[in-house]
Motif scaffolding. Structure first.
Motif, PDB file in Angstrom:
ATOM      1  N   PHE A   3      12.969  19.133  36.678  1.00  0.00           N
ATOM      2  CA  PHE A   3      11.926  18.068  36.378  1.00  0.00           C
ATOM      3  C   PHE A   3      10.054  17.621  36.973  1.00  0.00           C
ATOM      4  O   PHE A   3       9.635  17.432  35.918  1.00  0.00           O
ATOM      5  CB  PHE A   3      12.116  16.442  37.036  1.00  0.00           C
ATOM      6  N   GLN A   6       8.706  20.623  35.079  1.00  0.00           N
ATOM      7  CA  GLN A   6       9.076  20.163  33.955  1.00  0.00           C
ATOM      8  C   GLN A   6       7.847  19.437  33.877  1.00  0.00           C
ATOM      9  O   GLN A   6       7.369  19.612  32.854  1.00  0.00           O
ATOM     10  CB  GLN A   6      10.106  20.343  32.909  1.00  0.00           C
ATOM     11  N   LEU A   7       7.752  18.425  34.428  1.00  0.00           N
ATOM     12  CA  LEU A   7       6.162  17.425  34.109  1.00  0.00           C
ATOM     13  C   LEU A   7       4.958  18.100  34.567  1.00  0.00           C
ATOM     14  O   LEU A   7       4.666  17.813  33.245  1.00  0.00           O
ATOM     15  CB  LEU A   7       6.320  16.427  35.488  1.00  0.00           C
ATOM     16  N   GLU A   9       4.426  21.126  33.976  1.00  0.00           N
ATOM     17  CA  GLU A   9       4.342  22.162  32.230  1.00  0.00           C
ATOM     18  C   GLU A   9       3.974  21.572  31.614  1.00  0.00           C
ATOM     19  O   GLU A   9       3.101  21.718  30.281  1.00  0.00           O
ATOM     20  CB  GLU A   9       5.430  22.726  32.300  1.00  0.00           C
ATOM     21  N   PHE A  10       4.596  20.204  31.381  1.00  0.00           N
ATOM     22  CA  PHE A  10       3.915  19.192  29.869  1.00  0.00           C
ATOM     23  C   PHE A  10       2.475  18.445  30.365  1.00  0.00           C
ATOM     24  O   PHE A  10       1.821  19.341  28.812  1.00  0.00           O
ATOM     25  CB  PHE A  10       5.020  18.477  29.571  1.00  0.00           C
ATOM     26  N   ARG A  11       2.513  18.622  30.903  1.00  0.00           N
ATOM     27  CA  ARG A  11       1.148  17.989  31.686  1.00  0.00           C
ATOM     28  C   ARG A  11      -0.030  19.005  31.056  1.00  0.00           C
ATOM     29  O   ARG A  11      -0.756  18.526  31.202  1.00  0.00           O
ATOM     30  CB  ARG A  11       1.222  17.193  33.253  1.00  0.00           C
ATOM     31  N   GLU A  37       5.588  16.401  40.949  1.00  0.00           N
ATOM     32  CA  GLU A  37       4.967  17.374  40.183  1.00  0.00           C
ATOM     33  C   GLU A  37       5.812  18.541  41.340  1.00  0.00           C
ATOM     34  O   GLU A  37       7.055  19.620  40.836  1.00  0.00           O
ATOM     35  CB  GLU A  37       4.305  18.287  39.339  1.00  0.00           C
ATOM     36  N   LYS A  52       7.016   7.808  27.693  1.00  0.00           N
ATOM     37  CA  LYS A  52       7.527   8.739  26.864  1.00  0.00           C
ATOM     38  C   LYS A  52       6.085   7.942  25.798  1.00  0.00           C
ATOM     39  O   LYS A  52       5.700   8.561  24.580  1.00  0.00           O
ATOM     40  CB  LYS A  52       8.455   8.112  26.476  1.00  0.00           C
ATOM     41  N   ILE A  57       5.058  11.613  23.210  1.00  0.00           N
ATOM     42  CA  ILE A  57       6.267  12.426  23.549  1.00  0.00           C
ATOM     43  C   ILE A  57       7.108  11.849  22.000  1.00  0.00           C
ATOM     44  O   ILE A  57       8.519  11.317  22.184  1.00  0.00           O
ATOM     45  CB  ILE A  57       7.610  12.618  24.817  1.00  0.00           C
ATOM     46  N   ILE A  65      12.846  18.192  29.055  1.00  0.00           N
ATOM     47  CA  ILE A  65      12.228  17.462  29.926  1.00  0.00           C
ATOM     48  C   ILE A  65      13.059  16.970  31.171  1.00  0.00           C
ATOM     49  O   ILE A  65      13.373  17.487  32.234  1.00  0.00           O
ATOM     50  CB  ILE A  65      10.453  16.269  30.171  1.00  0.00           C
ATOM     51  N   ASP A  68      15.667  19.954  31.871  1.00  0.00           N
ATOM     52  CA  ASP A  68      16.070  20.647  32.527  1.00  0.00           C
ATOM     53  C   ASP A  68      16.033  21.734  31.734  1.00  0.00           C
ATOM     54  O   ASP A  68      16.401  22.849  32.329  1.00  0.00           O
ATOM     55  CB  ASP A  68      16.332  20.776  33.837  1.00  0.00           C
ATOM     56  N   LEU A  71      10.721  24.047  28.032  1.00  0.00           N
ATOM     57  CA  LEU A  71       9.630  23.236  26.989  1.00  0.00           C
ATOM     58  C   LEU A  71       9.489  24.108  25.872  1.00  0.00           C
ATOM     59  O   LEU A  71       9.570  23.173  24.519  1.00  0.00           O
ATOM     60  CB  LEU A  71       8.217  22.750  27.717  1.00  0.00           C
TER      61      LEU A  71
END
Length: 138
Positions: A3, A6-7, A9-11, A37, A52, A57, A65, A68, A71
């Motif tokens: 997670f 993933q967080l 990468e998203f950020r 992170e 979200k 999102i 996210i 897992d 993305l």
């Protein structure tokens, strides 16, 4: 992946914001985001919905996210904030994809603006929308 990764990468790749900015948005210390992170600290479940909604999102991205999933298999990183492609933004367009394309163009332009210019742009846009709503009532 986890997670936390993933967080991150998203950020980094979708929101293009710093840990400091995310921390301010979520009301936590920047070190806390770093620990989320790096999986040194578990992300609070009650904060998931807040995140979200705060970053708009889309469901498919949000599930990726949490579950897992890669993305980029859900949505390619385009340098734009994500939009929910199932939403209809106006009844005047024939296809929701047309509305999404137009909104992505606006987002692409605003992503290139300084924070002050972006705030000014959106304030003007809000005023325009209000004027438009007033005209529709008359």
């Amino acid at each position: 992946m986890s997670f936390g990764s993933q967080l991150r990468e998203f950020r980094d790749e979708y929101l293009h914001i710093t840990q400091k900015q995310m921390a301010q948005d979520l009301g936590v210390n920047p070190g806390t985001i770093s620990r989320y992170e790096s999986d040194e600290r578990e992300f609070p479940i009650e904060q998931l919905q807040v995140m979200k909604e705060l970053y708009n999102i889309p469901d498919d991205m949000f599930l990726a996210i949490i579950l897992d999933r890669p993305l980029k298999s859900v949505r390619p990183s385009t340098g734009l904030r994500t939009l929910d492609s199932t939403s209809y933004y106006s009844n005047g367009w024939n296809e929701p994809a047309d509305a999404e394309y137009r909104l992505r163009e606006i987002i692409a332009v605003t992503d290139q603006m300084t924070p002050d210019n972006r705030a000014l742009f959106f304030a003007g846009l809000q005023n325009f929308v209000q004027l438009f709503k007033n005209q529709l009532r008359n």
